[in-house]
Design a protein around this motif. Structure first.
Motif, PDB file in Angstrom:
ATOM      1  N   SER A  38       0.836  -1.208   0.000  1.00  0.00           N
ATOM      2  CA  SER A  38       0.000   0.000   0.000  1.00  0.00           C
ATOM      3  C   SER A  38       0.870   1.256   0.000  1.00  0.00           C
ATOM      4  N   PRO A  77      -6.340  -0.440  -1.396  1.00  0.00           N
ATOM      5  CA  PRO A  77      -6.037   0.267  -2.642  1.00  0.00           C
ATOM      6  C   PRO A  77      -6.417  -0.570  -3.868  1.00  0.00           C
ATOM      7  N   CYS A 242      -9.735   3.530  -3.366  1.00  0.00           N
ATOM      8  CA  CYS A 242      -9.706   2.349  -2.501  1.00  0.00           C
ATOM      9  C   CYS A 242     -11.097   1.738  -2.341  1.00  0.00           C
TER      10      CYS A 242
END
Length: 419
Positions: A38, A77, A242
């Motif tokens: 991430s 994400p 996300c």
């Protein structure tokens, strides 16, 4: 709304039951991988959750902080979602693009899982794949013996689903004639996608068969367990890039956090996710309209043709069920209409208010109900006799038994209510 599930346990919602942090190698690796990837993608890793074991429940997600309604509990994400886009940009995606025959999203994601699993730790997705269940307790794994234990309506639904999966497997084999894809491997990947995916809508693709089933896999997020009372908002946030789960409930530190897969009864939960819930408020036993009619005929009710027309014109013959509250509204109205004499029939709408039109009508309507309940109760008893002692039951037999016992409870309550 998320569509994912755990297997091999019947669970219920509990709080504050001394959770134990899951420090297994696979979970620790997944957690570190999610955070590292991430950050490397330019996202801040957002998660209040940590995998843990809860007494009497098993693995779930524990909150590390107090949460209030509106808080985001986890955010994944987009590059860490496994979507059709992910597959089409991969090696196996190139094969998909070269074929004229289109596969569904679920078939494509299933193939991707199999392809990545075969790479072992050389796969980018290895930390996620390593925590996926090795087997499932869903309908695709039912033995011939276990099929005989299913209630008739569930058996009919299961047989139809089994045929659908056989067709999906055949299409995959035809799609890659040079590849050897074992049926058991396809079942594994199919049910991983089926039980753990989230709703994720993308635009259409020339390479995908459209069937209205929009889904994606969301690593880490799919460790959340289901509760029938959980309130969440879930979906992809275009502004943050996300997939987010936002709780609408309040949680104390160290509580288990839940999501809802939807208002599903135990038939659906067992078939699709491989578990059942005790005291599931969505449970109901369906009654066949023809059985209800035949019960009325056996009691020599009059003007049956007129009554049938009335029932069907107002669509009262659908959703005829019994629940822990007794006869469903439609079923109650149908029995009262069938029990009416000619004079009562002209003022039939009185019963729509829940009123008893006459003592004679109420007595006969209850008699009709007892008549159509009798074969269902006997059918349920016959099934219960087929099960071995609980200590000798397989995991699947215990799950099926919980559904049969649920039916028994509902039928008994309904019988009492009309006696």
């Amino acid at each position: 709304m998320p569509r994912h599930g755990r297997t091999k346990r019947t669970r219920k919602r509990k709080r504050g039951n001394d959770p134990r942090i899951d420090l297994s190698k696979e979970i620790v690796t997944l957690s570190k991988w999610m955070k590292r990837e991430s950050i490397s993608l330019g996202f801040k890793w957002k998660s209040h959750l940590h995998p843990a074991f809860f007494t009497g429940i098993g693995r779930g997600m524990m909150t590390k902080d107090s949460l209030t309604g509106g808080d985001i509990v986890v955010s994944i994400p987009k590059p860490l979602l496994i979507t059709v886009e992910t597959v089409l940009s991969s090696e196996i995606g190139e094969l998909v693009k070269r074929q004229k025959f289109k596969l569904s999203r679920q078939q494509i994601l299933s193939l991707f899982l199999l392809s990545e699993r075969s790479k072992g730790d050389n796969s980018f997705w290895y930390p996620y794949i390593s925590v996926l269940p090795q087997s499932h307790t869903t309908f695709g794994y039912l033995s011939a013996r276990e099929l005989t234990l299913l209630p008739p309506k569930l058996l009919t639904a299961v047989k139809s689903k089994i045929m659908d999966i056989k067709q999906a497997y055949k299409e995959v084999r035809d799609f890659f004639p040079g590849e050897s894809i074992a049926h058991e491997d396809f079942l594994w990947s199919w049910f991983c996608v089926n039980s753990r995916s989230v709703f994720y809508k993308l635009g259409g693709s020339e390479f995908v068969k459209e069937d209205g089933n929009h889904l994606a896999l969301a690593p880490y997020l799919d460790l959340l367990n289901h509760s029938v009372v959980a309130q969440v908002e879930a979906g992809f946030n275009n502004e943050t890039g996300c997939y987010e789960i936002r709780t609408l409930d309040n949680y104390k530190k160290y509580d288990q956090v839940f999501i809802s897969y939807g208002s599903h009864d135990n038939y659906h939960l067992l078939m699709e996710y491989g578990f059942t819930l005790p005291d599931n408020p969505n449970d109901a036993v369906m009654m066949d309209y023809d059985v209800v009619l035949n019960s009325a005929k056996s009691l020599d009710v009059n003007h049956l043709e007129k009554k049938q027309d009335l029932i069907q014109q107002h669509d009262l013959h659908s959703k005829l069920t019994c629940t822990v509250e007794g006869l469903s509204w439609n079923l109650l109205i149908v029995t009262r209409i069938l029990a009416m004499d000619w004079n009562e029939l002209h003022q039939w709408k009185v019963v729509l208010n829940g009123d008893v039109i006459s003592n004679r009508n109420e007595s006969l309507s209850r008699g009709i109900a007892r008549s159509f309940l009798t074969p269902y109760i006997q059918q349920n008893r016959d099934l219960l006799f087929k099960f071995p002692p609980e200590s000798s039951m397989t995991t699947m037999e215990k799950l099926i038994s919980s559904v049969v016992q649920m039916e028994r409870k509902i039928l008994q309550i309904t019988w009492t209510s009309v006696s």
